[in-house]
Design a protein around this motif. Structure first.
Motif, PDB file in Angstrom:
ATOM      1  N   ALA A 457       0.931  -1.359  -0.207  1.00 37.67           N
ATOM      2  CA  ALA A 457       0.038  -0.109   0.165  1.00 37.67           C
ATOM      3  C   ALA A 457       1.291   1.586  -0.462  1.00 37.67           C
ATOM      4  O   ALA A 457       2.444   0.951   0.600  1.00 37.67           O
ATOM      5  CB  ALA A 457      -1.011   0.298   1.256  1.00 37.67           C
ATOM      6  N   ALA A 458       0.640   2.004  -0.891  1.00 35.80           N
ATOM      7  CA  ALA A 458       0.751   3.968  -0.395  1.00 35.80           C
ATOM      8  C   ALA A 458       1.481   4.102   0.588  1.00 35.80           C
ATOM      9  O   ALA A 458       0.455   3.730   1.766  1.00 35.80           O
ATOM     10  CB  ALA A 458      -0.304   4.575  -0.919  1.00 35.80           C
ATOM     11  N   PRO A 459       2.675   4.195   1.199  1.00 35.59           N
ATOM     12  CA  PRO A 459       2.790   5.045   2.382  1.00 35.59           C
ATOM     13  C   PRO A 459       1.182   6.069   3.472  1.00 35.59           C
ATOM     14  O   PRO A 459       0.849   6.293   4.201  1.00 35.59           O
ATOM     15  CB  PRO A 459       4.107   6.144   1.933  1.00 35.59           C
ATOM     16  CG  PRO A 459       4.752   5.302   1.103  1.00 35.59           C
ATOM     17  CD  PRO A 459       3.141   5.303   0.343  1.00 35.59           C
ATOM     18  N   ASP A 460       0.798   7.326   2.205  1.00 39.32           N
ATOM     19  CA  ASP A 460      -0.298   8.045   2.805  1.00 39.32           C
ATOM     20  C   ASP A 460      -1.428   7.219   3.566  1.00 39.32           C
ATOM     21  O   ASP A 460      -1.762   7.741   4.012  1.00 39.32           O
ATOM     22  CB  ASP A 460      -0.739   8.401   1.407  1.00 39.32           C
ATOM     23  CG  ASP A 460       0.305   9.593   0.701  1.00 39.32           C
ATOM     24  OD1 ASP A 460       1.275   9.813   1.608  1.00 39.32           O
ATOM     25  OD2 ASP A 460      -0.624  10.035  -0.576  1.00 39.32           O
ATOM     26  N   LEU A 461      -1.869   6.185   2.545  1.00 38.31           N
ATOM     27  CA  LEU A 461      -2.974   5.084   3.273  1.00 38.31           C
ATOM     28  C   LEU A 461      -2.002   4.373   4.271  1.00 38.31           C
ATOM     29  O   LEU A 461      -3.424   4.286   5.568  1.00 38.31           O
ATOM     30  CB  LEU A 461      -2.988   3.741   2.107  1.00 38.31           C
ATOM     31  CG  LEU A 461      -4.043   2.890   3.074  1.00 38.31           C
ATOM     32  CD1 LEU A 461      -5.290   3.816   3.204  1.00 38.31           C
ATOM     33  CD2 LEU A 461      -3.980   1.292   1.198  1.00 38.31           C
ATOM     34  N   ASP A 462      -1.230   3.950   4.639  1.00 39.85           N
ATOM     35  CA  ASP A 462      -1.157   3.490   6.037  1.00 39.85           C
ATOM     36  C   ASP A 462      -0.061   4.363   7.318  1.00 39.85           C
ATOM     37  O   ASP A 462      -0.802   4.242   8.046  1.00 39.85           O
ATOM     38  CB  ASP A 462       0.893   2.638   6.105  1.00 39.85           C
ATOM     39  CG  ASP A 462       0.287   1.690   5.034  1.00 39.85           C
ATOM     40  OD1 ASP A 462      -0.582   0.486   5.115  1.00 39.85           O
ATOM     41  OD2 ASP A 462       2.514   1.571   4.418  1.00 39.85           O
ATOM     42  N   LEU A 463      -0.086   5.263   6.362  1.00 43.73           N
ATOM     43  CA  LEU A 463      -0.585   6.355   7.796  1.00 43.73           C
ATOM     44  C   LEU A 463      -1.660   7.140   8.086  1.00 43.73           C
ATOM     45  O   LEU A 463      -1.831   6.994   9.227  1.00 43.73           O
ATOM     46  CB  LEU A 463       0.443   8.185   6.914  1.00 43.73           C
ATOM     47  CG  LEU A 463      -0.440   9.668   7.259  1.00 43.73           C
ATOM     48  CD1 LEU A 463       0.731   9.341   8.725  1.00 43.73           C
ATOM     49  CD2 LEU A 463       0.771  10.509   6.930  1.00 43.73           C
ATOM     50  N   LEU A 464      -2.711   7.161   7.221  1.00 42.11           N
ATOM     51  CA  LEU A 464      -4.100   6.989   7.276  1.00 42.11           C
ATOM     52  C   LEU A 464      -4.379   5.965   8.214  1.00 42.11           C
ATOM     53  O   LEU A 464      -5.159   6.103   9.346  1.00 42.11           O
ATOM     54  CB  LEU A 464      -5.254   7.533   5.846  1.00 42.11           C
ATOM     55  CG  LEU A 464      -6.356   8.143   5.749  1.00 42.11           C
ATOM     56  CD1 LEU A 464      -7.374   9.121   7.125  1.00 42.11           C
ATOM     57  CD2 LEU A 464      -6.979   7.463   5.384  1.00 42.11           C
ATOM     58  N   LEU A 465      -3.920   5.008   8.192  1.00 47.56           N
ATOM     59  CA  LEU A 465      -4.527   3.727   9.222  1.00 47.56           C
ATOM     60  C   LEU A 465      -3.894   4.078   9.972  1.00 47.56           C
ATOM     61  O   LEU A 465      -4.602   3.571  11.516  1.00 47.56           O
ATOM     62  CB  LEU A 465      -4.015   2.254   8.281  1.00 47.56           C
ATOM     63  CG  LEU A 465      -4.967   2.114   6.918  1.00 47.56           C
ATOM     64  CD1 LEU A 465      -4.050   0.402   6.237  1.00 47.56           C
ATOM     65  CD2 LEU A 465      -6.519   2.089   7.122  1.00 47.56           C
ATOM     66  N   THR A 466      -2.541   4.124   9.979  1.00 46.95           N
ATOM     67  CA  THR A 466      -2.078   4.429  11.614  1.00 46.95           C
ATOM     68  C   THR A 466      -3.175   5.545  12.422  1.00 46.95           C
ATOM     69  O   THR A 466      -3.022   5.019  14.359  1.00 46.95           O
ATOM     70  CB  THR A 466      -1.003   4.493  11.277  1.00 46.95           C
ATOM     71  OG1 THR A 466       0.279   4.285  10.504  1.00 46.95           O
ATOM     72  CG2 THR A 466      -0.447   4.860  12.921  1.00 46.95           C
ATOM     73  N   VAL A 467      -2.856   6.686  12.308  1.00 45.26           N
ATOM     74  CA  VAL A 467      -3.652   8.088  12.573  1.00 45.26           C
ATOM     75  C   VAL A 467      -5.407   7.064  12.988  1.00 45.26           C
ATOM     76  O   VAL A 467      -5.456   7.618  14.186  1.00 45.26           O
ATOM     77  CB  VAL A 467      -3.805   9.127  11.855  1.00 45.26           C
ATOM     78  CG1 VAL A 467      -4.409   9.569  12.474  1.00 45.26           C
ATOM     79  CG2 VAL A 467      -2.721   9.415  11.579  1.00 45.26           C
ATOM     80  N   GLY A 468      -5.727   6.777  12.155  1.00 44.27           N
ATOM     81  CA  GLY A 468      -7.237   6.246  12.273  1.00 44.27           C
ATOM     82  C   GLY A 468      -7.297   5.352  13.317  1.00 44.27           C
ATOM     83  O   GLY A 468      -7.982   5.281  13.974  1.00 44.27           O
ATOM     84  N   LEU A 469      -6.731   4.280  12.868  1.00 42.64           N
ATOM     85  CA  LEU A 469      -6.661   3.332  14.681  1.00 42.64           C
ATOM     86  C   LEU A 469      -6.635   3.998  15.878  1.00 42.64           C
ATOM     87  O   LEU A 469      -6.791   3.415  17.175  1.00 42.64           O
ATOM     88  CB  LEU A 469      -5.476   2.025  14.321  1.00 42.64           C
ATOM     89  CG  LEU A 469      -6.549   0.904  13.681  1.00 42.64           C
ATOM     90  CD1 LEU A 469      -7.043   1.142  12.692  1.00 42.64           C
ATOM     91  CD2 LEU A 469      -5.446   0.331  14.374  1.00 42.64           C
TER      92      LEU A 469
END
Length: 843
Positions: A457-469
């Protein structure tokens, strides 16, 4: 908290490393690279664990591919070969001519391509007695001839290293002349001619001549040039002096190899690829257009596991960057019948036939089609065949007999590899610690042929998932905090967090299996747990601040135990009677000390002293009752009931002496003063509870033991002692602590005498010298109460001088007076304590 954990872990996920080798550009000066690298390595290590789990889950739902078949030179093959009598079969390595015959046989059996994963970096040791015209090794020449029988059907492997200094080829002799060996329209023909020149150990030059190219060979002189031309079949002998400009057209073995192996890729920046420092390619006799070339080197992560294949690498020759393919990619290009590669949208397109996921750094994650490597040489592939079976077919056909093995290779690609002998052929992968390297190459080829792979996955998606969780963890911690009011609720509370984490983990696994998309798992889960825990701690801290405020309103010295129990049960504030132990202490010479110190220093020293005293009391489960000037009163046994209150009080008294002894040097350095204290402990029935008025109240104790403890503390200065204890305390704690009887004292206002004891030490800490002193004291005290004053005087004098015993000094004075004026006949040994009583020092 969610922003903190989500931001920090999200940034680490976002800045994750994308390649195998370290970045070429150093990090910015403001970036703490070592700390960031360590944090990223730690986080990426956990991410790899979750990735390997998902890989195996995907393998469980997959079928092993049959597009690629491993032909394994395994232990069984070598064991059979050692017993064979045919020439060269029993030796290792096998003659290359024999390998060539195996390649030819595999093609005859229907193999589309043969990937030869064997090293040919040195000339074959199986040389002829006389060198052939075209090669120093007839074995290499024979191998090349075998490959020429099936042009374009075999690919030879090369290996590389990305670390270390670049290794330059050795300098050649100076060749002052050159001989013209041919003019060619195509570069392939010119390269083949240059190969023959290099095989003769002469420098080759490919020089442009209009629309054509000329091939020249280096010579020592005109005669040598003429001999070289005749040897290589040149029809005309054009010999010239070599010019300095010719060096720019000089072709060495590496340049020839690169010219044959390199590929052109549209849409990809070669600067992002792994830059090779060293290349170990096949020897010159094998560098021809009959075979293709691809890299067989497998790159491993920091933990030593192979998870991806480097399909494209860059190698610089004479300042020009060239792109080299992997062995599976070179095979796919041959099968697709194209030299065209195009990189777009995270995929590498091989002509119009295949397109598979690949990063801009040339790495492609392997999509394993099995949950484990299994046994044998097949790895995650459907089949592997012993090389001995192929070799027997070669011998059968040569003897004009039908081949004995049906290997079912029609329409398949085979990987001829060695899996025996050297452990380097077995690599650690998510499938297990021993996966054959040839099988890994076969799996990589199957991925390309199926246009499959894993996309990260793109780093942007992983960043969004990390902040979301992280926000999810904080939300769960706050919204469900009411469950913490009971044990069952607390279990349910943690259960919600576990359920949320498990839900995300299985969701990420589902996306991986169904969509072949690798989204971050470790970073988001750690962010959720971290935010959850931090939010709980924050909420707890806020609650604690409120509780501290309440404590300050009620009294800042209320014990945490009292506060906690009162909060749960207000009935504890009601008075009750129970057996408890009371402790009282004050500073020796405090009045004189307070008059000689500035107020600021006095308050600082006094507060430091009270802090240490209070800490010891609370560490032994006691409660600080009150501070009266320099005096401290504490008690044990309430509100938490315990039968060891006397032990705890004695332990606190000894600990206080130890702590204050340790702090003396620091206090003297800071305040210019040293402190000593005297204390007393007594045990009895006391009334405990919330006592006071409507305007002010305190959780405290009342009773005779409180007054007696205060009196015992006061008479320390009479005996020169530091810790005195009542008789009840000594009886209860004598199992763990050593006491000695000091005196029988009748206090003013108390009709009954009190047996006073001195707390000496813990039982396990009594030294032989202390035992001698105690025995001498007991002997002297016995003589004293038996009215043998002369004997008692001598013993007390001895104790006073040998042990500096202040109690013995006091008794020696009494005995001296009784020798002059004996006590009355009804004397019972009880000493009446009156004001103005002389101290031990005065005595």
């Amino acid at each position: 908290m969610a922003l903190l954990f989500g931001g920090v872990l999200g940034l680490l996920v976002y800045l994750r490393p994308t390649g195998i080798v370290p970045p070429k550009d150093p990090p910015s000066a403001w970036v703490p690279s070592a700390a960031v690298d360590a944090a990223q390595a730690w986080l990426e290590g956990w991410e790899r664990v979750t990735y390997d789990w998902r890989v195996r889950e995907l393998g469980e739902r997959s079928e092993r591919p049959d597009e690629a078949v491993v032909i394994a030179i395994d232990d069984e093959t070598l064991a059979e070969a050692r017993q064979d009598v045919r020439p060269g079969v029993a030796t290792q390595p096998w003659p290359r001519q024999l390998v060539g015959r195996m390649v030819h046989r595999l093609v005859q059996e229907g193999a589309l391509l043969v990937l030869v994963d064997l090293p040919f970096t040195d000339l074959s040791p199986n040389a002829c007695a006389e060198a052939s015209p075209a090669s120093l090794s007839c074995d290499d020449a024979a191998f090349a001839a075998q490959l020429a029988k099936d042009p374009g059907r075999a690919l030879l492997s090369f290996t590389w290293e990305a670390q270390g200094p670049r290794v330059l080829p050795p300098a050649n002799r100076l060749w002052p002349y050159r001989v013209k060996l041919g003019v060619y329209d195509a570069s392939d023909a010119a390269s083949l001619r240059a190969q023959a020149v290099l095989a003769a150990q002469r420098p080759a030059f490919i020089i442009p001549a209009g629309s054509q190219v000329e091939v020249w060979g280096g010579a020592m002189d005109a005669a040598d040039g003429k001999a070289l031309g005749s040897r290589l079949g040149a029809t005309a002998h054009v010999i010239e002096e070599r010019r300095a400009a010719d060096d720019s057209y000089r072709v060495g073995p590496t340049e020839l190899f690169v010219a044959l192996a390199e590929v052109q890729v549209e849409g990809l920046d070669a600067a992002n690829l792994i830059e090779l420092r060293q290349v170990q390619h096949p020897v010159v006799p094998l560098l021809s257009g009959s075979a293709g070339f691809g890299a067989s080197t497998l790159v491993a992560g920091q933990d030593g596991r192979v998870r991806a294949v480097a399909h494209l690498m860059s190698y610089t020759v004479r300042g020009k960057r060239h792109i080299l393919p992997s062995l599976p990619l070179a095979a796919a290009m041959r099968l697709a019948g194209t030299r065209s590669l195009r990189y777009a949208d995270g995929k590498l397109h091989v002509g119009d036939q295949y397109a598979f996921p690949m990063s801009a750094s040339g790495l492609s994650l392997l999509r394993w089609d099995a949950p484990n490597a299994g046994r044998g040489s097949r790895g995650s592939l459907a089949r592997s065949i012993r090389a001995w079976n192929v070799l027997l077919n070669v011998f059968d056909v040569a003897d004009e007999r039908p081949a004995r093995f049906e290997n079912d290779l029609e329409g398949r690609t085979v990987v001829l590899t060695r899996t025996a002998g050297e452990s380097a052929h077995l690599r650690s992968t998510p499938l297990g610690p021993e996966t054959p390297g040839g099988a890994i190459l076969g799996q990589a080829l199957a991925n390309i042929l199926r246009s499959e792979g894993i996309t990260r996955a793109a780093p942007d998606l992983d960043l969004l998932l990390t902040v979301g969780l992280a926000f999810l963890g904080a939300f769960l911690a706050l919204s469900l905090s009411f469950l913490l009011r009971s044990v069952r609720g607390a279990v349910l509370y943690v259960g919600f967090l576990v359920a949320a984490g498990a839900g995300y983990a299985f969701g990420a696994a589902y996306v991986f299996v169904e969509q072949r998309l690798w989204v971050a798992m470790a970073g988001p889960l750690l962010a959720m747990v971290g935010a959850f825990v931090a939010t709980i701690r924050y909420a707890y801290g806020t609650e604690r601040q409120i509780r501290d405020f309440v404590h300050n309103a009620l009294g800042r010295y209320v014990s945490p135990d009292v506060a906690r129990l009162v909060a749960r049960d207000l009935s504890l504030m009601r008075p009750e009677r129970r057996k408890m132990s009371v402790y009282v202490c004050d500073i020796e010479g405090f009045t004189r000390l307070s008059e000689s110190m500035p107020p600021e220093q006095l308050v600082g020293l006094f507060n430091a002293y009270l802090t240490e005293i209070s800490a010891v009391v609370r560490s032994t489960a006691g409660q600080v009752d009150k501070y009266i000037g320099d005096s401290v009163m504490a008690f044990w046994g309430a509100p938490v009931r315990t039968d060891r209150h006397a032990h705890l009080a004695c332990e606190a008294a000894l600990k206080m002496r130890e702590v204050l002894t340790e702090r003396q040097s620091a206090w003297e350095k800071k305040y210019g003063r040293r402190l000593s204290f005297r204390a007393a402990v007594d045990t009895g029935e006391l009334v405990v509870g919330d006592l006071g008025s409507e305007m002010k109240s305190n959780y405290t104790v009342l009773g005779d033991a409180v007054g007696l403890a205060s009196r015992l503390e006061a008479i320390n200065k009479v005996y020169g002692t530091y810790v005195l204890a009542g008789d009840t305390t000594a009886q209860l704690a004598s199992g763990s602590y050593v006491f000695r009887v000091v005196d029988l004292v009748r206090f003013k206002g108390r009709p009954q005498p009190v047996r006073v004891h001195e707390l000496v030490a813990r039982r396990g800490e009594i030294t032989p010298r202390m035992q001698e002193q105690l025995a001498l004291h007991e002997q002297a005290l016995t003589a004293y109460h038996q009215r043998r004053f002369a004997e008692a005087h001598a013993l007390f004098e001895r104790a006073s001088h040998e042990y500096q015993d202040t109690v013995a000094a006091l008794y020696a004075g009494r005995c001296a007076r009784f020798l002059v004026t004996p006590p009355p006949a009804d004397w019972d040994g009880v000493h009446g304590m009156e004001e103005g009583e002389p101290s031990a020092a005065a005595a």
